[in-house]
Design a protein around this motif. Structure first.
Motif: not given
Length: 253
Positions: A120, A172-173, A175, A224-225, A228, A231-232
């Motif tokens: 990530l 990007f960390e 999730p 993208p955040m 993500l 997704a998390s």
């Protein structure tokens, strides 16, 4: 609360602080070694870093006004790329610090945590380098017409480049952080769903703060955040179901 309970809490806090200190020291050693390795390749790293802005500069080069500017630029770049290449090692230190707060079965995910965290972080840095930075430069360098010519100093550019790459990598960390909080029981899937709009609003504010002052860069960060984050939410739900199934099995036994 009696004396023994107070002593127990104080001892527990001391142990956590001691463990945090140990992990921080190990992380510093790791970063110093990685920085030294990257310094040996700093010329190649500098050429790589310059590439996104080079097409917009007269002659393709940056400028510097002090005798130490270029040397310090190589030191800074060596450190930044040291952070990147040592990502699996300092993520392992983070995992060792948070693992005691997890269930025994959840501590088995060490490799998955390091692999996901590294992937990530690198994905965020790559997204910044190959997508966000070129689009930002195309907008910023041609804003207001082509009469004025850019003369960008090494120090200004590296500050901008480092901020973008590290901030995207850290963002990007998201999730991974949320999943760990879910594994520790601090957040749940229902909590995340209930507070989705507040989370998206917070992500928008963060995107506006850490990106250049234009709408395009903010959207490039937010999109993208948001994905993500969604997704998390799904992954936290999967871990919750696994935990409930394991608890049910233990109850039957």
């Amino acid at each position: 609360m009696n004396r023994e309970e107070l002593d127990s809490k104080a001892q527990s806090l001391y142990e956590h602080l001691a463990e945090l200190r140990t992990r921080l020291i190990y992380s510093v050693y790791i970063l110093l070694i990685a920085t030294g390795i990257c310094y040996g390749f700093s010329d190649h790293i500098f050429n790589f870093v310059r590439a996104p802005i080079a097409p917009h500069l007269p002659g393709g080069g940056l400028i510097y006004t002090g005798p130490l500017d270029k040397f310090m630029a190589h030191i800074k770049l060596s450190f930044v790329f040291g952070v990147i290449i040592s990502c699996p090692f300092w993520l392992y230190q983070v995992w060792k610090f948070v693992a005691p707060g997890l269930y025994q079965r959840e501590r088995r995910y060490t490799f998955g945590f390091i692999f996901a965290g590294t992937g990530l972080f690198l994905l965020g840095a790559a997204f910044s380098y190959f997508i966000a930075l070129p689009m930002a430069f195309n907008f910023l360098m041609h804003f207001g017409g082509d009469v004025d010519k850019p003369m960008i100093s090494i120090d200004q550019y590296l500050g901008f480049f480092t901020q973008m790459c590290l901030m995207f990598g850290a963002a990007f960390e998201l999730p991974l952080i949320i999943v760990i909080l879910g594994m520790m029981g601090i957040v749940s899937q229902s909590f995340l769903r209930k507070n989705r709009r507040y989370a998206v609003m917070t992500l928008a504010v963060i995107s506006a703060i850490i990106t250049p002052p234009d709408l395009l860069s903010m959207v490039m960060m937010l999109a993208p955040m948001w994905v993500l984050f969604e997704a998390s939410v799904v992954i936290v739900g999967i871990f919750e179901r696994k935990r409930e199934e394991a608890f049910a099995v233990n109850e039957r036994e």
